[in-house]
Scaffold this motif. Structure first.
Motif, PDB file in Angstrom:
ATOM      1  N   ARG A 146      30.719  42.531  36.208  1.00 54.59           N
ATOM      2  CA  ARG A 146      31.499  41.850  37.431  1.00 54.59           C
ATOM      3  C   ARG A 146      31.854  40.433  37.147  1.00 54.59           C
ATOM      4  N   MET A 147      31.043  39.600  36.210  1.00 59.31           N
ATOM      5  CA  MET A 147      31.681  38.396  35.720  1.00 59.31           C
ATOM      6  C   MET A 147      32.993  38.627  35.011  1.00 59.31           C
ATOM      7  N   LEU A 148      32.973  39.281  34.005  1.00 64.15           N
ATOM      8  CA  LEU A 148      34.175  39.665  33.228  1.00 64.15           C
ATOM      9  C   LEU A 148      35.242  39.980  34.350  1.00 64.15           C
ATOM     10  N   ASP A 149      35.164  40.637  35.116  1.00 61.01           N
ATOM     11  CA  ASP A 149      36.185  41.163  36.044  1.00 61.01           C
ATOM     12  C   ASP A 149      36.674  40.550  37.159  1.00 61.01           C
ATOM     13  N   SER A 150      36.002  39.366  37.386  1.00 62.78           N
ATOM     14  CA  SER A 150      36.093  38.569  38.339  1.00 62.78           C
ATOM     15  C   SER A 150      37.387  37.471  38.046  1.00 62.78           C
ATOM     16  N   PRO A 151      38.182  37.275  39.229  1.00 59.70           N
ATOM     17  CA  PRO A 151      39.275  36.233  39.037  1.00 59.70           C
ATOM     18  C   PRO A 151      38.880  34.833  38.633  1.00 59.70           C
ATOM     19  N   VAL A 152      37.594  34.474  38.638  1.00 54.41           N
ATOM     20  CA  VAL A 152      37.117  33.207  38.057  1.00 54.41           C
ATOM     21  C   VAL A 152      36.078  33.533  36.893  1.00 54.41           C
ATOM     22  N   GLY A 153      36.076  34.776  36.161  1.00 51.29           N
ATOM     23  CA  GLY A 153      35.308  35.251  35.346  1.00 51.29           C
ATOM     24  C   GLY A 153      35.288  34.424  33.953  1.00 51.29           C
ATOM     25  N   LEU A 154      34.416  35.282  33.170  1.00 49.59           N
ATOM     26  CA  LEU A 154      34.240  34.818  31.752  1.00 49.59           C
ATOM     27  C   LEU A 154      35.522  34.698  30.858  1.00 49.59           C
ATOM     28  N   LYS A 155      36.363  35.404  31.371  1.00 45.01           N
ATOM     29  CA  LYS A 155      37.710  35.668  30.461  1.00 45.01           C
ATOM     30  C   LYS A 155      38.762  34.681  30.888  1.00 45.01           C
ATOM     31  N   THR A 156      38.503  33.644  31.720  1.00 42.57           N
ATOM     32  CA  THR A 156      39.525  32.962  32.557  1.00 42.57           C
ATOM     33  C   THR A 156      39.130  31.432  32.270  1.00 42.57           C
ATOM     34  N   VAL A 157      40.380  30.599  32.423  1.00 42.02           N
ATOM     35  CA  VAL A 157      40.068  29.303  32.288  1.00 42.02           C
ATOM     36  C   VAL A 157      39.440  28.627  33.370  1.00 42.02           C
ATOM     37  N   HIS A 158      39.358  29.344  34.409  1.00 42.06           N
ATOM     38  CA  HIS A 158      38.532  29.140  35.758  1.00 42.06           C
ATOM     39  C   HIS A 158      36.985  28.910  35.440  1.00 42.06           C
ATOM     40  N   PHE A 159      36.584  29.509  34.354  1.00 43.03           N
ATOM     41  CA  PHE A 159      35.220  29.264  34.077  1.00 43.03           C
ATOM     42  C   PHE A 159      35.063  28.409  33.169  1.00 43.03           C
ATOM     43  N   TRP A 160      35.846  28.628  32.034  1.00 47.42           N
ATOM     44  CA  TRP A 160      35.601  27.581  30.837  1.00 47.42           C
ATOM     45  C   TRP A 160      36.037  26.170  31.001  1.00 47.42           C
ATOM     46  N   ALA A 161      36.778  25.858  31.860  1.00 47.18           N
ATOM     47  CA  ALA A 161      37.216  24.441  31.999  1.00 47.18           C
ATOM     48  C   ALA A 161      36.007  23.832  32.670  1.00 47.18           C
ATOM     49  N   PRO A 162      35.423  24.310  33.860  1.00 49.23           N
ATOM     50  CA  PRO A 162      34.374  23.520  34.304  1.00 49.23           C
ATOM     51  C   PRO A 162      33.145  23.387  33.374  1.00 49.23           C
ATOM     52  N   VAL A 163      32.894  24.688  32.524  1.00 46.17           N
ATOM     53  CA  VAL A 163      32.053  24.438  31.486  1.00 46.17           C
ATOM     54  C   VAL A 163      31.906  23.345  30.500  1.00 46.17           C
ATOM     55  N   MET A 164      33.271  23.242  30.116  1.00 47.30           N
ATOM     56  CA  MET A 164      33.506  21.894  29.210  1.00 47.30           C
ATOM     57  C   MET A 164      33.343  20.713  29.923  1.00 47.30           C
ATOM     58  N   LYS A 165      33.687  20.568  31.150  1.00 48.35           N
ATOM     59  CA  LYS A 165      33.668  19.399  31.698  1.00 48.35           C
ATOM     60  C   LYS A 165      32.533  18.998  32.055  1.00 48.35           C
TER      61      LYS A 165
END
Length: 166
Positions: free
Chosen positions: A55-74
């Protein structure tokens, strides 16, 4: 005509009817979901059966998107700001912490306007703004104490001058 050919000709309509019925019933089962939605496999029961990772991979804000990785890095900025609580207030940068506060406030609001709404990014920006406000408060309190200290030194210097004159 041989007897076997006649027998096959006689059996052909029966075979055609049964094979058609079998094919139609299989096709009807497979296409019965055709009118439910364009993505019949994405219904609520299919969503419940998928693993959290899928579900996290397929989500529009999931693991494959910048929507996830930008906040993690921030979060590194937030942790750096928290680490600065140990530094003396005179070594903190007013402009840097003002920029972090403004960034946190602006982007927290923006996270609720964009589509898809990104709550992870909103959370990191909110905490970034909170850390910036805390650091700005420390800087303001330090500057106020320095101002009071300098006023007190000036008063004492004036009292010493008066004492020396008399």
């Amino acid at each position: 005509m041989p007897a076997t050919t006649t027998m096959f000709r006689a059996a052909r309509p029966i075979f055609q009817q049964t094979s058609r019925a079998t094919f139609r019933s299989q096709f009807a089962r497979a296409s019965g979901r055709r009118f439910q939605s364009t993505a019949a496999g994405d219904g609520p029961s299919a969503q419940q059966q998928k693993s959290w990772f899928k579900r996290m991979l397929d989500s529009p804000v999931g693991l494959k998107t910048v929507h996830f990785w930008a906040p993690v890095m921030k979060w590194a900025l937030v942790l750096a700001g928290i680490g600065d609580f140990a530094r003396p207030a005179e070594k903190l940068s007013l402009t840097q912490n003002a920029a972090l506060t403004a960034t946190g406030a602006i982007w927290t609001r923006w996270c609720f306007i964009i589509t898809p709404q990104n709550y992870l990014l909103a959370a990191v920006n909110f905490f970034l703004g909170c850390v910036g406000v805390a650091q700005l408060t420390r800087i303001a309190m330090y500057n106020a104490s320095q101002k009071k200290l300098s006023e007190q030194v000036e008063k004492e210097a004036a009292a010493v001058k008066d004492a020396v004159k008399s």
